[in-house]
Scaffold this motif. Sequence first.
Motif, mmCIF file in Angstrom:
data_model
loop_
_atom_site.group_PDB
_atom_site.id
_atom_site.type_symbol
_atom_site.label_atom_id
_atom_site.label_comp_id
_atom_site.label_asym_id
_atom_site.label_seq_id
_atom_site.Cartn_x
_atom_site.Cartn_y
_atom_site.Cartn_z
ATOM 1 N N PRO A 57 18.075 22.482 21.129
ATOM 2 C CA PRO A 57 17.375 22.617 20.196
ATOM 3 C C PRO A 57 17.660 24.271 20.706
ATOM 4 N N ALA A 58 17.388 25.086 20.727
ATOM 5 C CA ALA A 58 17.880 26.340 21.589
ATOM 6 C C ALA A 58 19.124 27.055 21.237
ATOM 7 N N ILE A 59 20.230 26.329 21.390
ATOM 8 C CA ILE A 59 20.915 26.509 20.785
ATOM 9 C C ILE A 59 21.388 26.201 19.849
ATOM 10 N N ARG A 60 22.204 27.485 18.885
ATOM 11 C CA ARG A 60 21.778 27.264 17.099
ATOM 12 C C ARG A 60 22.803 27.469 17.188
ATOM 13 N N LYS A 61 24.105 27.300 17.824
ATOM 14 C CA LYS A 61 25.805 27.437 17.251
ATOM 15 C C LYS A 61 26.581 26.468 18.177
ATOM 16 N N PRO A 62 27.664 25.920 17.935
ATOM 17 C CA PRO A 62 27.580 25.562 19.286
ATOM 18 C C PRO A 62 28.738 26.347 20.173
ATOM 19 N N LEU A 63 29.601 26.691 21.307
ATOM 20 C CA LEU A 63 29.899 27.623 22.086
ATOM 21 C C LEU A 63 31.066 27.002 22.647
ATOM 22 N N ASN A 64 31.911 27.271 23.640
ATOM 23 C CA ASN A 64 32.709 26.544 24.417
ATOM 24 C C ASN A 64 33.035 27.911 25.689
ATOM 25 N N VAL A 65 32.722 27.605 26.820
ATOM 26 C CA VAL A 65 33.013 28.362 27.409
ATOM 27 C C VAL A 65 33.931 28.105 28.997
ATOM 28 N N MET A 66 34.466 29.220 29.574
ATOM 29 C CA MET A 66 35.143 29.067 30.939
ATOM 30 C C MET A 66 34.627 28.816 31.914
ATOM 31 N N VAL A 67 34.837 28.411 33.392
ATOM 32 C CA VAL A 67 34.039 29.546 34.127
ATOM 33 C C VAL A 67 35.172 29.127 35.031
ATOM 34 N N ILE A 68 35.578 30.354 35.365
ATOM 35 C CA ILE A 68 36.777 30.443 36.818
ATOM 36 C C ILE A 68 35.988 31.385 38.061
ATOM 37 N N ALA A 69 35.863 30.905 39.107
ATOM 38 C CA ALA A 69 35.579 31.502 40.012
ATOM 39 C C ALA A 69 37.403 31.081 41.910
ATOM 40 N N ASP A 70 36.981 32.460 42.491
ATOM 41 C CA ASP A 70 37.657 32.014 43.544
ATOM 42 C C ASP A 70 38.749 31.476 43.663
ATOM 43 N N THR A 71 39.872 32.394 42.605
ATOM 44 C CA THR A 71 41.363 32.758 42.272
ATOM 45 C C THR A 71 42.037 32.996 43.492
ATOM 46 N N HIS A 72 41.528 34.023 43.977
ATOM 47 C CA HIS A 72 41.640 34.957 45.935
ATOM 48 C C HIS A 72 43.432 34.731 45.501
ATOM 49 N N LEU A 73 43.873 35.577 44.115
ATOM 50 C CA LEU A 73 44.907 36.321 44.223
ATOM 51 C C LEU A 73 44.996 37.429 45.821
ATOM 52 N N PHE A 74 46.504 36.816 46.057
ATOM 53 C CA PHE A 74 46.766 37.704 47.328
ATOM 54 C C PHE A 74 48.187 39.059 47.488
ATOM 55 N N MET A 75 48.350 38.690 45.933
ATOM 56 C CA MET A 75 49.230 40.075 45.602
ATOM 57 C C MET A 75 49.429 41.138 45.944
ATOM 58 N N ASP A 76 50.142 41.715 46.348
ATOM 59 C CA ASP A 76 50.030 43.993 46.479
ATOM 60 C C ASP A 76 52.148 44.379 46.315
ATOM 61 N N ASP A 77 51.621 45.497 46.548
ATOM 62 C CA ASP A 77 52.635 46.210 46.658
ATOM 63 C C ASP A 77 53.044 47.705 47.051
ATOM 64 N N ALA A 78 53.670 48.672 47.071
ATOM 65 C CA ALA A 78 53.785 49.309 48.153
ATOM 66 C C ALA A 78 52.280 50.355 48.332
ATOM 67 N N ARG A 79 51.261 50.091 47.264
ATOM 68 C CA ARG A 79 50.563 51.236 47.034
ATOM 69 C C ARG A 79 49.444 50.735 47.890
ATOM 70 N N GLY A 80 49.248 48.940 48.501
ATOM 71 C CA GLY A 80 48.922 48.262 49.545
ATOM 72 C C GLY A 80 48.650 48.906 51.043
ATOM 73 N N GLU A 81 49.850 49.658 51.065
ATOM 74 C CA GLU A 81 50.164 49.277 52.702
ATOM 75 C C GLU A 81 49.622 49.676 53.485
ATOM 76 N N PRO A 82 49.147 51.175 53.043
ATOM 77 C CA PRO A 82 48.372 52.329 54.203
ATOM 78 C C PRO A 82 46.406 51.514 54.318
ATOM 79 N N PHE A 83 46.887 50.153 53.566
ATOM 80 C CA PHE A 83 45.515 49.675 53.697
ATOM 81 C C PHE A 83 45.933 48.049 54.652
#
Length: 339
Positions: A57-83
């Motif tokens: 009853p504390a929720i006044r209006k319906p709503l939808n949420v999507m939860v995302i975690a731990d995608t672990h994107l690993f892409m990099d480019d020349a700017r990441g070379e020194p690291f």
Amino acid sequence: MRMRTSSTRRVFLQATALAGGALPFMGCAHAARQGGASARVSGSFALDANRVRFFSPAIRKPLNVMVIADTHLFMDDARGEPFKTYSGRMAKGYNKTRHFKTGAPTNPQESFEKTLGLAKESRVDLLALAGDIVSFPSQAGIEWAHARLKACGVPFLYVAGNHDWHYEGMAGSEMALRAEWTEKRLRPLYQGSHPLMSVSEINGVRFVAIDDSTYEILPEQLAFFRDQVASGLPLMLLMHIPLYAPGRDVGFGCGHPDWGAKSDKNWQIERRPKWPAEGHSATTLAFRREVFAAPNLLGVFAGHTHQQSLDCVDGVPQFVTEANAAGGYLSAEFHPCRL
Ligand SMILES: [Fe+2]
């Protein structure tokens, strides 16, 4: 909103089927009245595979949420070379994954795009990003994710995980490295909000993001959380590392009684300072206690363990979502209801 005191909290849990995480689960944090005083928001939740529905009853209006975690994107480019010496190990992790439902070969980039596509298509009100979206603070990876999020058009709330800001082996305390790489790289994902604590209110439900990516909570974060509880509005808490729940190992490491130097198995692999011998700070332990005693908290969303799970502590459900690197996400619906 009906409430009751936490000391009299009674929780009725009815498991319709408990074998296997994918089977339906119905729970109910039921309000018991005591002397006219009330403290706990009443309502229930239902879990079917990776779909969770909240009813209150504390929720006044319906709503939808999507939860995302731990995608672990690993892409990099020349700017990441020194690291490269700091990013090399994680850049090789999760490059190829298997889809969490179909088992088909996939990868973090494809998973992230498909999940955002699904969020847009199903018109969710909020994308809750619970950390480790990137495996290290790669400029290319963060720019790519940010551009995809903007193009998707769904409002998003981001909180960091332990990898988002971490260049392994780089000198400095975890706190200092988090501050540095948040400022230098992750800043756009916060959209002007405070990186360590922020809130998004949608249809009267407050989504409270607290950064626990060092496993610890700072006094200002505890004060911020207390302010949210004092608002009396229904809350959902978003963090990367799940809070300790009985029976769980230090993967559920925020407020875990065994967290500390003795239980830290990965400090050399991750090339970071060992967890402290004395364990958690008093603030972290108080935060965990207060989360599970918060009368207007509907639940907690977290990531980090890469495995979907549910723990119900003192009537507060904590959901961990499957890694998005393997296509995982949690679809959450909030429904008003009369009880
Ligand atoms: Fe993590």
